[in-house]
Write a protein that holds these residues in place. Sequence first.
Motif, PDB file in Angstrom:
ATOM      1  N   ARG A 188       0.842  -1.207   0.000  1.00 33.54           N
ATOM      2  CA  ARG A 188       0.000   0.000   0.000  1.00 33.54           C
ATOM      3  C   ARG A 188       0.876   1.257   0.000  1.00 33.54           C
ATOM      4  O   ARG A 188       0.595   2.220  -0.698  1.00 33.54           O
ATOM      5  CB  ARG A 188      -0.924  -0.021   1.216  1.00 33.54           C
ATOM      6  CG  ARG A 188      -1.894   1.137   1.224  1.00 33.54           C
ATOM      7  CD  ARG A 188      -2.831   1.086   2.412  1.00 33.54           C
ATOM      8  NE  ARG A 188      -3.709   2.235   2.389  1.00 33.54           N
ATOM      9  CZ  ARG A 188      -4.989   2.206   2.058  1.00 33.54           C
ATOM     10  NH1 ARG A 188      -5.555   1.064   1.746  1.00 33.54           N
ATOM     11  NH2 ARG A 188      -5.716   3.304   2.054  1.00 33.54           N
ATOM     12  N   SER A 189       1.960   1.212   0.756  1.00 33.67           N
ATOM     13  CA  SER A 189       2.862   2.359   0.836  1.00 33.67           C
ATOM     14  C   SER A 189       3.513   2.653  -0.517  1.00 33.67           C
ATOM     15  O   SER A 189       3.640   3.816  -0.914  1.00 33.67           O
ATOM     16  CB  SER A 189       3.939   2.088   1.892  1.00 33.67           C
ATOM     17  OG  SER A 189       4.827   3.163   1.973  1.00 33.67           O
ATOM     18  N   GLU A 190       3.918   1.618  -1.232  1.00 31.71           N
ATOM     19  CA  GLU A 190       4.509   1.809  -2.564  1.00 31.71           C
ATOM     20  C   GLU A 190       3.496   2.440  -3.514  1.00 31.71           C
ATOM     21  O   GLU A 190       3.834   3.337  -4.285  1.00 31.71           O
ATOM     22  CB  GLU A 190       4.972   0.476  -3.146  1.00 31.71           C
ATOM     23  CG  GLU A 190       6.209  -0.098  -2.512  1.00 31.71           C
ATOM     24  CD  GLU A 190       6.561  -1.457  -3.072  1.00 31.71           C
ATOM     25  OE1 GLU A 190       7.733  -1.621  -3.476  1.00 31.71           O
ATOM     26  OE2 GLU A 190       5.692  -2.352  -3.116  1.00 31.71           O
ATOM     27  N   LEU A 191       2.257   1.960  -3.451  1.00 29.17           N
ATOM     28  CA  LEU A 191       1.212   2.520  -4.309  1.00 29.17           C
ATOM     29  C   LEU A 191       0.905   3.963  -3.939  1.00 29.17           C
ATOM     30  O   LEU A 191       0.716   4.812  -4.816  1.00 29.17           O
ATOM     31  CB  LEU A 191      -0.056   1.673  -4.222  1.00 29.17           C
ATOM     32  CG  LEU A 191       0.024   0.314  -4.897  1.00 29.17           C
ATOM     33  CD1 LEU A 191      -1.154  -0.559  -4.484  1.00 29.17           C
ATOM     34  CD2 LEU A 191       0.082   0.459  -6.409  1.00 29.17           C
ATOM     35  N   LEU A 220      -6.929   3.545  -2.998  1.00 33.28           N
ATOM     36  CA  LEU A 220      -6.272   2.445  -2.279  1.00 33.28           C
ATOM     37  C   LEU A 220      -7.258   1.677  -1.413  1.00 33.28           C
ATOM     38  O   LEU A 220      -7.159   0.450  -1.298  1.00 33.28           O
ATOM     39  CB  LEU A 220      -5.101   2.979  -1.455  1.00 33.28           C
ATOM     40  CG  LEU A 220      -3.955   3.551  -2.293  1.00 33.28           C
ATOM     41  CD1 LEU A 220      -2.902   4.193  -1.403  1.00 33.28           C
ATOM     42  CD2 LEU A 220      -3.348   2.492  -3.184  1.00 33.28           C
ATOM     43  N   ASP A 221      -8.219   2.378  -0.822  1.00 30.50           N
ATOM     44  CA  ASP A 221      -9.247   1.685  -0.032  1.00 30.50           C
ATOM     45  C   ASP A 221     -10.098   0.783  -0.920  1.00 30.50           C
ATOM     46  O   ASP A 221     -10.413  -0.352  -0.549  1.00 30.50           O
ATOM     47  CB  ASP A 221     -10.144   2.691   0.701  1.00 30.50           C
ATOM     48  CG  ASP A 221      -9.442   3.374   1.871  1.00 30.50           C
ATOM     49  OD1 ASP A 221      -8.359   2.895   2.283  1.00 30.50           O
ATOM     50  OD2 ASP A 221      -9.974   4.393   2.357  1.00 30.50           O
ATOM     51  N   ARG A 222     -10.472   1.278  -2.096  1.00 29.09           N
ATOM     52  CA  ARG A 222     -11.257   0.454  -3.022  1.00 29.09           C
ATOM     53  C   ARG A 222     -10.443  -0.766  -3.475  1.00 29.09           C
ATOM     54  O   ARG A 222     -10.971  -1.878  -3.550  1.00 29.09           O
ATOM     55  CB  ARG A 222     -11.702   1.271  -4.238  1.00 29.09           C
ATOM     56  CG  ARG A 222     -12.864   2.196  -3.964  1.00 29.09           C
ATOM     57  CD  ARG A 222     -13.479   2.768  -5.230  1.00 29.09           C
ATOM     58  NE  ARG A 222     -12.531   3.367  -6.140  1.00 29.09           N
ATOM     59  CZ  ARG A 222     -12.088   4.627  -6.065  1.00 29.09           C
ATOM     60  NH1 ARG A 222     -12.528   5.420  -5.090  1.00 29.09           N
ATOM     61  NH2 ARG A 222     -11.237   5.093  -6.946  1.00 29.09           N
ATOM     62  N   ALA A 223      -9.168  -0.552  -3.769  1.00 31.34           N
ATOM     63  CA  ALA A 223      -8.305  -1.672  -4.192  1.00 31.34           C
ATOM     64  C   ALA A 223      -8.152  -2.690  -3.064  1.00 31.34           C
ATOM     65  O   ALA A 223      -8.137  -3.897  -3.309  1.00 31.34           O
ATOM     66  CB  ALA A 223      -6.945  -1.148  -4.641  1.00 31.34           C
ATOM     67  N   ALA A 224      -8.067  -2.213  -1.837  1.00 33.06           N
ATOM     68  CA  ALA A 224      -7.948  -3.130  -0.690  1.00 33.06           C
ATOM     69  C   ALA A 224      -9.243  -3.924  -0.512  1.00 33.06           C
ATOM     70  O   ALA A 224      -9.201  -5.140  -0.275  1.00 33.06           O
ATOM     71  CB  ALA A 224      -7.617  -2.353   0.581  1.00 33.06           C
ATOM     72  N   VAL A 240      -4.949  -5.016  -2.944  1.00 32.26           N
ATOM     73  CA  VAL A 240      -3.881  -4.510  -2.074  1.00 32.26           C
ATOM     74  C   VAL A 240      -4.033  -5.168  -0.715  1.00 32.26           C
ATOM     75  O   VAL A 240      -5.077  -5.041  -0.082  1.00 32.26           O
ATOM     76  CB  VAL A 240      -3.947  -2.972  -1.925  1.00 32.26           C
ATOM     77  CG1 VAL A 240      -2.871  -2.466  -0.985  1.00 32.26           C
ATOM     78  CG2 VAL A 240      -3.833  -2.294  -3.280  1.00 32.26           C
ATOM     79  N   ASP A 241      -3.007  -5.892  -0.304  1.00 27.49           N
ATOM     80  CA  ASP A 241      -3.034  -6.593   0.978  1.00 27.49           C
ATOM     81  C   ASP A 241      -1.593  -6.692   1.471  1.00 27.49           C
ATOM     82  O   ASP A 241      -0.809  -7.498   0.964  1.00 27.49           O
ATOM     83  CB  ASP A 241      -3.640  -7.985   0.798  1.00 27.49           C
ATOM     84  CG  ASP A 241      -3.736  -8.774   2.093  1.00 27.49           C
ATOM     85  OD1 ASP A 241      -3.129  -8.354   3.102  1.00 27.49           O
ATOM     86  OD2 ASP A 241      -4.410  -9.815   2.087  1.00 27.49           O
TER      87      ASP A 241
END
Length: 197
Positions: A76-79, A97-101, A106-107
Amino acid sequence: MATPTVTALRQSGRRVAVELDGAPWRTMPSQAVVDAGLAVGVPLDREHARMLARSLRRQRASELTVRALAQRDRSRSELELRLEQSGVREGERRDALDRAARAGLVDDVRFAATRARTLADRGAGDLLVLDDLARRGIPAKVARAAVSTLEAEHARAARVVAARGRSLRTLRYLASRGFAPESLDDLVAEAEDRALR
Protein backbone atom coordinates in the motif's frame (compact mmCIF):
# COMPACT_ATOMS: atom_id res chain seq x y z
CA MET A 1 -22.09 33.68 -21.13
CA ALA A 2 -24.73 30.96 -21.33
CA THR A 3 -24.20 27.62 -19.62
CA PRO A 4 -23.56 24.92 -22.24
CA THR A 5 -26.00 22.02 -22.36
CA VAL A 6 -25.30 18.36 -23.07
CA THR A 7 -26.84 17.62 -26.46
CA ALA A 8 -25.51 14.10 -27.12
CA LEU A 9 -23.82 11.22 -25.34
CA ARG A 10 -22.30 8.50 -27.52
CA GLN A 11 -21.22 5.30 -25.75
CA SER A 12 -18.19 3.44 -27.11
CA GLY A 13 -17.17 0.61 -24.82
CA ARG A 14 -16.43 2.05 -21.40
CA ARG A 15 -16.10 5.60 -22.68
CA VAL A 16 -18.64 8.23 -23.64
CA ALA A 17 -18.22 11.03 -26.18
CA VAL A 18 -19.97 14.15 -24.88
CA GLU A 19 -21.35 16.93 -27.08
CA LEU A 20 -22.10 20.37 -25.68
CA ASP A 21 -24.50 22.61 -27.62
CA GLY A 22 -24.15 20.34 -30.68
CA ALA A 23 -20.32 20.41 -30.80
CA PRO A 24 -18.00 17.55 -29.76
CA TRP A 25 -16.54 18.33 -26.36
CA ARG A 26 -14.57 15.41 -24.92
CA THR A 27 -14.50 11.65 -24.42
CA MET A 28 -14.36 10.32 -20.86
CA PRO A 29 -15.00 7.18 -18.82
CA SER A 30 -18.69 6.35 -18.70
CA GLN A 31 -18.56 6.12 -14.88
CA ALA A 32 -17.48 9.79 -14.73
CA VAL A 33 -20.52 10.78 -16.81
CA VAL A 34 -22.81 8.81 -14.49
CA ASP A 35 -21.15 10.19 -11.31
CA ALA A 36 -21.53 13.77 -12.56
CA GLY A 37 -25.20 13.23 -13.41
CA LEU A 38 -24.69 14.23 -17.05
CA ALA A 39 -27.50 13.40 -19.46
CA VAL A 40 -28.90 14.87 -22.64
CA GLY A 41 -30.54 18.17 -21.80
CA VAL A 42 -28.58 18.72 -18.57
CA PRO A 43 -26.68 22.01 -18.43
CA LEU A 44 -22.98 21.71 -17.60
CA ASP A 45 -23.20 24.23 -14.78
CA ARG A 46 -20.62 24.78 -12.07
CA GLU A 47 -22.02 22.03 -9.81
CA HIS A 48 -21.99 19.40 -12.59
CA ALA A 49 -18.52 20.52 -13.70
CA ARG A 50 -17.18 20.08 -10.16
CA MET A 51 -18.76 16.64 -9.83
CA LEU A 52 -17.29 15.69 -13.21
CA ALA A 53 -13.80 16.91 -12.26
CA ARG A 54 -13.97 15.05 -8.95
CA SER A 55 -15.09 11.86 -10.70
CA LEU A 56 -12.36 12.16 -13.35
CA ARG A 57 -9.69 12.56 -10.65
CA ARG A 58 -11.10 9.53 -8.86
CA GLN A 59 -11.11 7.49 -12.09
CA ARG A 60 -7.51 8.50 -12.84
CA ALA A 61 -6.37 7.43 -9.37
CA SER A 62 -8.06 4.05 -9.81
CA GLU A 63 -6.58 3.56 -13.28
CA LEU A 64 -3.06 4.39 -12.03
CA THR A 65 -3.48 1.96 -9.13
CA VAL A 66 -4.66 -0.89 -11.34
CA ARG A 67 -1.93 -0.19 -13.90
CA ALA A 68 0.75 -0.32 -11.19
CA LEU A 69 -0.65 -3.57 -9.81
CA ALA A 70 -0.80 -5.10 -13.29
CA GLN A 71 3.01 -4.91 -13.41
CA ARG A 72 3.55 -6.63 -10.04
CA ASP A 73 2.15 -6.88 -6.52
CA ARG A 74 2.95 -3.80 -4.44
CA SER A 75 2.52 -2.69 -0.86
CA ARG A 76 0.00 0.00 0.00
CA SER A 77 2.86 2.36 0.84
CA GLU A 78 4.51 1.81 -2.56
CA LEU A 79 1.21 2.52 -4.31
CA GLU A 80 0.62 5.60 -2.17
CA LEU A 81 4.02 6.98 -3.17
CA ARG A 82 3.46 6.16 -6.84
CA LEU A 83 0.10 7.96 -6.85
CA GLU A 84 1.57 10.94 -4.99
CA GLN A 85 4.38 11.20 -7.56
CA SER A 86 1.74 11.14 -10.31
CA GLY A 87 0.07 14.18 -8.76
CA VAL A 88 -2.99 12.42 -7.34
CA ARG A 89 -4.51 14.32 -4.41
CA GLU A 90 -4.47 12.77 -0.95
CA GLY A 91 -8.23 12.14 -0.79
CA GLU A 92 -8.31 10.45 -4.18
CA ARG A 93 -5.21 8.37 -3.27
CA ARG A 94 -6.82 7.15 -0.09
CA ASP A 95 -10.11 6.36 -1.84
CA ALA A 96 -8.40 4.48 -4.70
CA LEU A 97 -6.27 2.44 -2.28
CA ASP A 98 -9.25 1.69 -0.03
CA ARG A 99 -11.26 0.45 -3.02
CA ALA A 100 -8.31 -1.67 -4.19
CA ALA A 101 -7.95 -3.13 -0.69
CA ARG A 102 -11.67 -3.97 -0.51
CA ALA A 103 -11.35 -5.70 -3.88
CA GLY A 104 -8.41 -7.73 -2.54
CA LEU A 105 -5.88 -6.12 -4.88
CA VAL A 106 -3.88 -4.51 -2.07
CA ASP A 107 -3.03 -6.59 0.98
CA ASP A 108 0.15 -5.82 2.92
CA VAL A 109 0.03 -9.12 4.83
CA ARG A 110 -0.14 -11.15 1.62
CA PHE A 111 2.46 -8.94 -0.04
CA ALA A 112 4.87 -9.30 2.91
CA ALA A 113 4.50 -13.09 3.03
CA THR A 114 5.05 -13.45 -0.72
CA ARG A 115 7.99 -11.04 -0.81
CA ALA A 116 9.62 -12.71 2.21
CA ARG A 117 9.35 -16.16 0.58
CA THR A 118 10.73 -14.85 -2.71
CA LEU A 119 13.74 -13.25 -1.04
CA ALA A 120 14.39 -16.29 1.17
CA ASP A 121 14.26 -18.54 -1.91
CA ARG A 122 16.90 -16.30 -3.49
CA GLY A 123 19.22 -16.81 -0.53
CA ALA A 124 18.35 -13.86 1.69
CA GLY A 125 18.64 -13.97 5.46
CA ASP A 126 16.01 -12.67 7.86
CA LEU A 127 17.71 -9.29 8.36
CA LEU A 128 17.76 -8.60 4.63
CA VAL A 129 14.11 -9.64 4.30
CA LEU A 130 13.08 -7.39 7.20
CA ASP A 131 15.03 -4.47 5.73
CA ASP A 132 13.48 -4.96 2.29
CA LEU A 133 9.96 -5.08 3.73
CA ALA A 134 10.60 -1.96 5.83
CA ARG A 135 11.80 -0.07 2.74
CA ARG A 136 8.54 -1.05 1.03
CA GLY A 137 6.51 0.47 3.88
CA ILE A 138 5.42 -2.76 5.55
CA PRO A 139 4.83 -2.28 9.30
CA ALA A 140 7.44 -4.03 11.49
CA LYS A 141 4.85 -6.31 13.10
CA VAL A 142 3.60 -7.53 9.71
CA ALA A 143 7.18 -7.97 8.46
CA ARG A 144 8.18 -10.02 11.52
CA ALA A 145 5.09 -12.20 11.11
CA ALA A 146 6.02 -12.85 7.45
CA VAL A 147 9.60 -13.76 8.39
CA SER A 148 8.36 -16.09 11.13
CA THR A 149 6.64 -18.25 8.48
CA LEU A 150 9.91 -18.85 6.62
CA GLU A 151 12.09 -21.90 6.94
CA ALA A 152 14.52 -21.48 9.85
CA GLU A 153 17.39 -19.19 8.91
CA HIS A 154 20.10 -21.62 10.04
CA ALA A 155 18.64 -24.27 7.70
CA ARG A 156 18.79 -21.83 4.78
CA ALA A 157 22.36 -20.93 5.73
CA ALA A 158 23.29 -24.63 5.86
CA ARG A 159 22.01 -25.06 2.29
CA VAL A 160 24.14 -22.18 1.08
CA VAL A 161 27.18 -23.62 2.88
CA ALA A 162 26.54 -27.03 1.29
CA ALA A 163 26.40 -25.42 -2.16
CA ARG A 164 29.33 -23.00 -1.77
CA GLY A 165 31.54 -24.86 0.67
CA ARG A 166 32.73 -24.03 4.17
CA SER A 167 35.01 -21.02 3.82
CA LEU A 168 35.51 -17.46 4.95
CA ARG A 169 34.24 -16.38 1.58
CA THR A 170 30.95 -18.21 2.21
CA LEU A 171 30.78 -16.68 5.68
CA ARG A 172 31.20 -13.18 4.24
CA TYR A 173 28.61 -13.97 1.56
CA LEU A 174 26.04 -15.08 4.14
CA ALA A 175 26.70 -12.02 6.29
CA SER A 176 26.22 -9.77 3.24
CA ARG A 177 22.92 -11.53 2.49
CA GLY A 178 21.45 -10.57 5.86
CA PHE A 179 21.95 -13.76 7.84
CA ALA A 180 22.01 -13.08 11.57
CA PRO A 181 25.26 -13.81 13.45
CA GLU A 182 23.48 -16.54 15.47
CA SER A 183 22.79 -18.45 12.24
CA LEU A 184 26.47 -18.30 11.36
CA ASP A 185 27.91 -19.33 14.74
CA ASP A 186 28.94 -22.83 13.62
CA LEU A 187 30.64 -21.50 10.50
CA VAL A 188 32.42 -18.75 12.48
CA ALA A 189 33.59 -21.25 15.09
CA GLU A 190 34.97 -23.55 12.38
CA ALA A 191 36.76 -20.62 10.69
CA GLU A 192 38.30 -19.61 14.04
CA ASP A 193 39.44 -23.21 14.68
CA ARG A 194 41.18 -23.28 11.30
CA ALA A 195 42.86 -19.92 12.01
CA LEU A 196 44.20 -21.22 15.35
CA ARG A 197 45.79 -24.34 13.83
